[in-house]
Design a protein around this motif. Structure first.
Motif, PDB file in Angstrom:
ATOM      1  N   ALA A   1       0.424   4.310   4.477  1.00  0.00           N
ATOM      2  CA  ALA A   1       0.022   5.077   3.298  1.00  0.00           C
ATOM      3  C   ALA A   1       0.173   6.570   3.561  1.00  0.00           C
ATOM      4  O   ALA A   1       0.649   7.320   2.699  1.00  0.00           O
ATOM      5  CB  ALA A   1      -1.420   4.740   2.923  1.00  0.00           C
TER       6      ALA A   1
ATOM      7  N   TRP B   1      -6.909   5.835   0.738  1.00  0.00           N
ATOM      8  CA  TRP B   1      -6.261   5.280   1.916  1.00  0.00           C
ATOM      9  C   TRP B   1      -6.759   5.902   3.222  1.00  0.00           C
ATOM     10  O   TRP B   1      -6.739   5.260   4.256  1.00  0.00           O
ATOM     11  CB  TRP B   1      -4.741   5.367   1.816  1.00  0.00           C
TER      12      TRP B   1
ATOM     13  N   LEU C   1       0.836  -1.199   0.000  1.00  0.00           N
ATOM     14  CA  LEU C   1       0.000   0.000   0.000  1.00  0.00           C
ATOM     15  C   LEU C   1       0.870   1.248   0.000  1.00  0.00           C
ATOM     16  O   LEU C   1       0.612   2.185  -0.769  1.00  0.00           O
ATOM     17  CB  LEU C   1      -0.963   0.008   1.197  1.00  0.00           C
TER      18      LEU C   1
ATOM     19  N   TYR D   1      -8.564  -1.229   4.841  1.00  0.00           N
ATOM     20  CA  TYR D   1      -7.187  -1.113   5.310  1.00  0.00           C
ATOM     21  C   TYR D   1      -7.135  -1.131   6.835  1.00  0.00           C
ATOM     22  O   TYR D   1      -7.985  -0.550   7.500  1.00  0.00           O
ATOM     23  CB  TYR D   1      -6.538   0.188   4.821  1.00  0.00           C
TER      24      TYR D   1
ATOM     25  N   ARG E   1      -3.004   2.083   6.885  1.00  0.00           N
ATOM     26  CA  ARG E   1      -3.406   3.473   6.672  1.00  0.00           C
ATOM     27  C   ARG E   1      -2.275   4.432   7.074  1.00  0.00           C
ATOM     28  O   ARG E   1      -1.986   5.404   6.375  1.00  0.00           O
ATOM     29  CB  ARG E   1      -4.676   3.752   7.477  1.00  0.00           C
TER      30      ARG E   1
END
Length: 164
Positions: A98, A84, A46, A90, A95
């Motif tokens: 990201a 995100w 991610l 997620y 998160r």
């Protein structure tokens, strides 16, 4: 069209021959990021795809890890990368990774001074995992910008080789 040499649009590596020692060093760094990283693969991927979008690097956006499906990395993870902040699929660690990746690529000095972020981050990352995330982001921001700036491989879809 590549800004270095006359390499075909789908040649990702030919240009590295113009700087063989630095090219092999970045190859070793890339190998470490993908094969020795301690981050969970979903967290790593991610963060990587968020930077790929920030860099506007098509080869990076199209790259997938060959081991991804076995680690729970599916196309949904990639499809919602721009969301995100809000997509419920997620985890909090994903998160935060990201957010780190996006801000590392777009506002690194603001990120440095954001005490709230660092407090939230310390709840989900050890210092060792944060070091792996930061070094990984350094590779992705740098190489993604090199590939995009030099217009190298932008028509490629890359699958990273399985480590098995």
């Amino acid at each position: 069209m590549s800004r270095i040499g006359t390499f075909p649009d789908d040649d990702l590596a030919g240009w590295i021959g113009k700087s063989p020692e630095l090219g092999s060093a970045i190859g070793a760094f890339s190998d470490a990021v993908y094969n020795r990283n301690r981050l969970p693969m979903r967290t790593r991927e991610l963060a990587r795809i968020v930077i790929a979008h920030d860099n506007e690097c098509e080869v990076c956006v199209n790259t997938r890890d060959g081991d991804g499906p076995a680690a729970g990395v599916d196309e949904e993870l990639y499809a919602h990368a721009a969301e995100w902040r809000t997509w419920p699929g997620y985890s909090e660690q994903e998160r935060l990774a990201a957010e780190f990746a996006h801000r590392f690529a777009t506002e690194h000095t603001v990120l440095r001074d954001d005490e709230d972020f660092w407090q939230r981050c310390s709840e989900h990352f050890s210092d060792e995992l944060l070091a792996d995330l930061a070094l990984s982001c350094a590779l992705w921001v740098g190489m993604g910008r090199v590939l995009r700036t030099l217009d190298i491989g932008q028509s490629c879809k890359l699958t990273l080789p399985s480590r098995a």
